[in-house]
Design a protein around this motif. Structure first.
Motif, PDB file in Angstrom:
ATOM      1  N   GLY A   2      -6.179   7.450   7.466  1.00  0.00           N
ATOM      2  CA  GLY A   2      -7.192   6.400   7.476  1.00  0.00           C
ATOM      3  C   GLY A   2      -8.605   6.946   7.431  1.00  0.00           C
ATOM      4  O   GLY A   2      -9.532   6.228   7.040  1.00  0.00           O
ATOM      5  N   THR A   7      -8.017  -1.457   6.897  1.00  0.00           N
ATOM      6  CA  THR A   7      -7.004  -0.698   6.170  1.00  0.00           C
ATOM      7  C   THR A   7      -5.659  -0.802   6.877  1.00  0.00           C
ATOM      8  O   THR A   7      -5.581  -0.712   8.102  1.00  0.00           O
ATOM      9  N   TYR A   8      -4.597  -1.007   6.085  1.00  0.00           N
ATOM     10  CA  TYR A   8      -3.261  -1.165   6.668  1.00  0.00           C
ATOM     11  C   TYR A   8      -2.801   0.175   7.226  1.00  0.00           C
ATOM     12  O   TYR A   8      -2.541   1.117   6.493  1.00  0.00           O
ATOM     13  N   CYS A   9      -2.716   0.241   8.533  1.00  0.00           N
ATOM     14  CA  CYS A   9      -2.313   1.477   9.214  1.00  0.00           C
ATOM     15  C   CYS A   9      -1.606   1.093  10.500  1.00  0.00           C
ATOM     16  O   CYS A   9      -2.250   0.803  11.503  1.00  0.00           O
ATOM     17  N   THR A  14      -2.740  -7.394   0.733  1.00  0.00           N
ATOM     18  CA  THR A  14      -4.118  -7.752   0.382  1.00  0.00           C
ATOM     19  C   THR A  14      -4.486  -9.031   1.131  1.00  0.00           C
ATOM     20  O   THR A  14      -4.035 -10.129   0.774  1.00  0.00           O
ATOM     21  N   CYS A  65      -1.340   6.636  11.838  1.00  0.00           N
ATOM     22  CA  CYS A  65      -0.486   5.473  11.601  1.00  0.00           C
ATOM     23  C   CYS A  65       0.923   5.797  12.065  1.00  0.00           C
ATOM     24  O   CYS A  65       1.470   6.837  11.721  1.00  0.00           O
ATOM     25  N   THR A  69       2.007  -2.772  -0.343  1.00  0.00           N
ATOM     26  CA  THR A  69       0.580  -3.076  -0.446  1.00  0.00           C
ATOM     27  C   THR A  69       0.336  -4.490   0.065  1.00  0.00           C
ATOM     28  O   THR A  69       1.010  -5.439  -0.357  1.00  0.00           O
ATOM     29  N   THR A  90      -9.387   9.077   0.931  1.00  0.00           N
ATOM     30  CA  THR A  90      -8.898   8.573   2.213  1.00  0.00           C
ATOM     31  C   THR A  90      -7.500   9.111   2.468  1.00  0.00           C
ATOM     32  O   THR A  90      -6.612   8.962   1.632  1.00  0.00           O
ATOM     33  N   THR A 103      -5.015  -3.949   2.738  1.00  0.00           N
ATOM     34  CA  THR A 103      -5.754  -4.450   3.899  1.00  0.00           C
ATOM     35  C   THR A 103      -4.935  -5.490   4.649  1.00  0.00           C
ATOM     36  O   THR A 103      -4.090  -6.183   4.065  1.00  0.00           O
ATOM     37  N   SER A 121     -11.695   9.271   5.963  1.00  0.00           N
ATOM     38  CA  SER A 121     -12.123   9.651   4.616  1.00  0.00           C
ATOM     39  C   SER A 121     -12.889  10.957   4.665  1.00  0.00           C
ATOM     40  O   SER A 121     -13.572  11.260   5.649  1.00  0.00           O
ATOM     41  N   ASN A 153      -0.424   0.667   2.028  1.00  0.00           N
ATOM     42  CA  ASN A 153      -1.661   0.538   1.259  1.00  0.00           C
ATOM     43  C   ASN A 153      -2.255  -0.849   1.478  1.00  0.00           C
ATOM     44  O   ASN A 153      -1.566  -1.796   1.853  1.00  0.00           O
TER      45      ASN A 153
END
Length: 751
Positions: free
Chosen positions: A545, A748-750, A740, A626, A738, A585, A637, A547, A635
């Motif tokens: 997560g 961020t999806y973690c 969205t 994660c 993924t 990232t 959000t 960057s 992946n």
């Protein structure tokens, strides 16, 4: 153009020409001598790469694996049982069926196949003893000592023969329907392939010949589409150790492909014009650039005409392998000539039998060779002013050369032809030098060669294999079962440990030179030190997560990110490349590894167009920020923690690859089926305030994956992604999901 199918027993010497004329004629490389002694492996011999995929009755290859271990024993009535441990291929291949294993040409014996370990349970050795009233069989005394076979597909074979039948030492053969597992370019699925572009990509990666970032996968995908659509399939074995470049030069022409470079990357392009769907283009072609007197340096224009002797009619005799479901193929020939010409020769032999199992493939290759030799009349070399050269051109592009010519008599004419760009070079003065080959077209600007190749098809006649007489098969030719995977712990051989082969010697100390402090004059040379990476999180403890951003040190430079992984060829895995995005990232796959970046600056003097890369110090080992499900990559959000606002969310995955256990035994030790891939999936939900990917565990692995959706009204819905009826669950699951979410404050999806 007509195709005459025949199988002559002798061939005359070939003629010289444009495309791949063999220097000598030999027996078909794809022929296998079935009734020979079992060959033993020799230390240092290359491990074969079996690359094939039988699809719609076409493909597969018969192999004759080498033995690394053996065991011989005789019964009280002097029956000899011979057991062999055989190396099938580098990498993992599909499971062999009972009907596909032979000794000589006979389906006999039993076998067990495995991957990355030693197959079977026998201990090697000669255990033959004298039996009263019988002649003692003479079996080898040196029978091998064992090994670990990491990364190899192996099998053990065993057969028993009556007293006096001296066939225990005959060669074992296997018909492989699915060869080494690679990730196929066309469907991104791990499994066997018959596409030569997949094979080239595997060889480039395995040999570490070029970095991953220097491979133009887009052009390889286009080449894979071209060969697949037109039925140019590879079904063969790479047995010899060879340079990748030599293999490319000798093989790709027979798939109507050329290797080229695009923006400094290794690339492939078809030798024929193609449509967007990969089919051969038989309509008008377009060209990338037109060269006139304004572009060409005076005095640099050189034209070389093909001698008429090289363009006279000949017959291309192309060898291929008819591979029916019986497993033992026969060598066929196709004679390709223009109708009414070269009936009695001259003949030119091209051997594709080692990898080609399709008549349509060979006749189109033969048509290309004959057509190019007939219609290409000349080649050009010319110099172009550097400021007038179109730098987007690459080898394989079509260009037009249009020049007005005025003779000494005052008469004028025009040189106006299309050409294939073969090579781009530079002279010592910086001028661009081009080498071009005439590209013949008709009045409609359609490629003549492409039209002739596209029009040719094979006769479609399958010949009998010649197998006659009383069958020697013990096993059924229709038995498609796969024997259980068995293996032996290497400790059973009681071999010495690695320390027994560690030949050490005393360290005499290091270089003790002491030249004092550095005292160079201050001229500025060597004073540049590139800046380092910047971190969005803790630079001492980076985690998923976070960057990292590379500095921009040169306009137009290319920034690449890599994961340092000593277990892969080259020690690194390519992650990302861009000329504008300097940030990467870190994801779950980076955990337990370091990540680093390098920048290549523009350099017109370099063959690639860029300088050697400038590397930045790698990150510390990436930690797992994660805590997700094994085999799942996350992946996109999701709503932030504590969210109460409902909004739209899109839930998607790019396809799920699973591997299941065999039914027996009903536990976690059962053999595992080859991978199977389910297609991608996407669904949209409204008024969502929370999302979770949930795993339902079986006794051995993941049994079910589902989305758990929480709506703004606090109701909860479970949406199934995949579910297995076997309570043991899957042996493995691999999927990239993924999400969205369109609401405010998305993160961020973690997990």
């Amino acid at each position: 153009m007509s195709i005459i199918g025949s199988d002559p027993l002798a061939f005359l010497i070939g003629q010289g020409g444009l495309v791949g004329t063999p220097l000598s004629e030999n027996g078909a490389g794809g022929a296998e001598n079935l009734d020979v002694a079992q060959r033993g492996a020799v230390i240092g011999e290359p491990i074969p790469i079996v690359f094939c995929r039988r699809v719609a009755g076409v493909g597969g290859v018969l192999i004759s694996p080498l033995a690394t271990e053996a065991r011989f024993e005789n019964s009280l009535i002097n029956e000899v049982t011979g057991s062999y441990h055989l190396v099938l291929s580098e990498g993992q291949i599909d499971s062999l069926q009972v009907r596909d294993v032979f000794q000589r040409s006979c389906r006999v014996g039993s076998f067990s196949q495995t991957y990355s370990r030693r197959a079977g349970t026998f201990v090697p050795g000669n255990f033959i003893v004298p039996r009263a009233g019988y002649i003692t069989p003479e079996c080898p005394s040196y029978c091998g000592t064992g090994g670990t076979y990491t990364g190899l597909s192996t099998m053990t074979f065993q057969a028993t023969y009556p007293d006096g039948v001296d066939q225990w030492n005959r060669q074992v053969h296997c018909f492989v329907r699915g060869g080494i597992y690679v990730t196929r370019l066309l469907d991104s699925t791990l499994g066997p392939s018959n596409n030569v572009a997949d094979l080239l990509l595997y060889l480039l990666r395995s040999s570490s010949r070029v970095p991953e970032a220097q491979i133009d996968t887009a052009s390889l995908l286009a080449a894979a589409t071209f060969t697949n659509v037109n039925g140019f399939w590879f079904n063969g074995v790479l047995k010899e150790s060879t340079n990748v470049r030599d293999w490319i030069d000798s093989t790709l022409q027979y798939f109507l492909l050329r290797q080229t470079r695009a923006a400094g990357k290794e690339a492939l392009s078809p030798l024929l014009p193609t449509n967007n769907n990969g089919t051969i283009k038989t309509t008008a072609v377009s060209w990338e650039f037109t060269f006139t007197e304004e572009h060409i340096i005076p005095g640099s224009f050189e034209i070389s005409y093909t001698p008429l002797a090289d363009r006279k009619p000949f017959c291309a005799t192309v060898l291929w392998r008819q591979q029916d479901d019986n497993g033992i193929g026969i060598i066929r020939t196709a004679e390709v000539r223009y109708a009414g010409t070269a009936v009695d020769g001259p003949f030119e032999q091209h051997d594709l039998s080692e990898f080609c199992a399709s008549e349509n493939h060979v006749v189109k290759v033969g048509a290309y060779i004959v057509s190019k030799r007939r219609h290409v009349t000349h080649r050009l070399q010319l110099g172009v002013k550097p400021d007038a050269f179109n730098s987007t051109l690459i080898p394989g592009d079509l260009v037009r050369v249009r020049l007005d010519r005025i003779a000494s008599t005052g008469a004028s004419s025009t040189h106006d032809f299309l050409y294939e760009l073969d090579r781009i070079g530079k002279s010592v003065t910086g001028d661009v030098r081009l080498e071009l080959t005439h590209f013949p077209v008709d009045a409609n600007n359609a490629s003549i060669v492409a039209q002739e190749v596209n029009s040719v098809v094979g006769g479609g006649i399958l010949l009998p294999t010649g197998l006659t007489g009383i069958t020697c098969d013990i096993n059924s030719s229709s038995d498609t079962s796969v024997p259980a995977d068995t293996s032996l712990d290497p400790s059973a051989w009681n071999l010495p440990g690695d320390s027994a082969f560690d030949f050490g010697f005393d360290d005499l100390g290091g270089d003790e030179f002491d030249g004092g402090a550095v005292d160079n004059p201050a001229d500025g040379i060597g004073s540049y030190s590139p800046p380092g990476l910047t971190y969005s999180g803790d630079p001492e403890n980076p985690e998923t997560g976070d960057s990292i951003t590379a500095p921009s040190i040169c306009p137009g430079g290319i920034t690449r990110f890599y994961r340092l992984d000593p277990s892969v060829p080259g020690g690194k895995v390519f992650l990302q490349e861009s000329s504008s995005n300097y940030t990467y990232t870190m994801v779950i796959n980076d955990v337990d590894y370091s990540v680093y970046s390098e920048v290549s600056c523009p350099d017109p003097s370099s063959p690639t167009g860029y300088s050697d890369p400038i590397a930045f110090s790698p990150t510390p080992v990436v930690q797992n920020g994660c805590q997700g499900i094994e085999g799942v990559t996350y992946n996109g959000t999701v709503p932030p923690p504590g969210n109460t606002v409902g909004a739209q969310i899109i839930l998607a995955h790019n396809g799920i690859t699973t591997r299941e256990y065999y039914p027996s035994p009903n536990d976690c030790t059962a053999a595992i089926f080859p991978p199977f891939t389910f297609g991608p999936q996407s669904q949209t939900k409204q008024d969502v305030k929370g999302i979770e990917l949930v795993e339902v565990a079986g006794t051995c692995g993941t049994k079910q994956l589902l989305w758990r959706v929480t709506y703004a009204n606090n109701s909860v819905e479970d949406l199934n992604i995949i579910n297995l009826g076997d309570n043991r669950g899957f042996a493995s699951v691999s999927v990239s999901v993924t999400t969205t979410w369109s609401g405010p404050g998305a993160v961020t999806y973690c997990p």
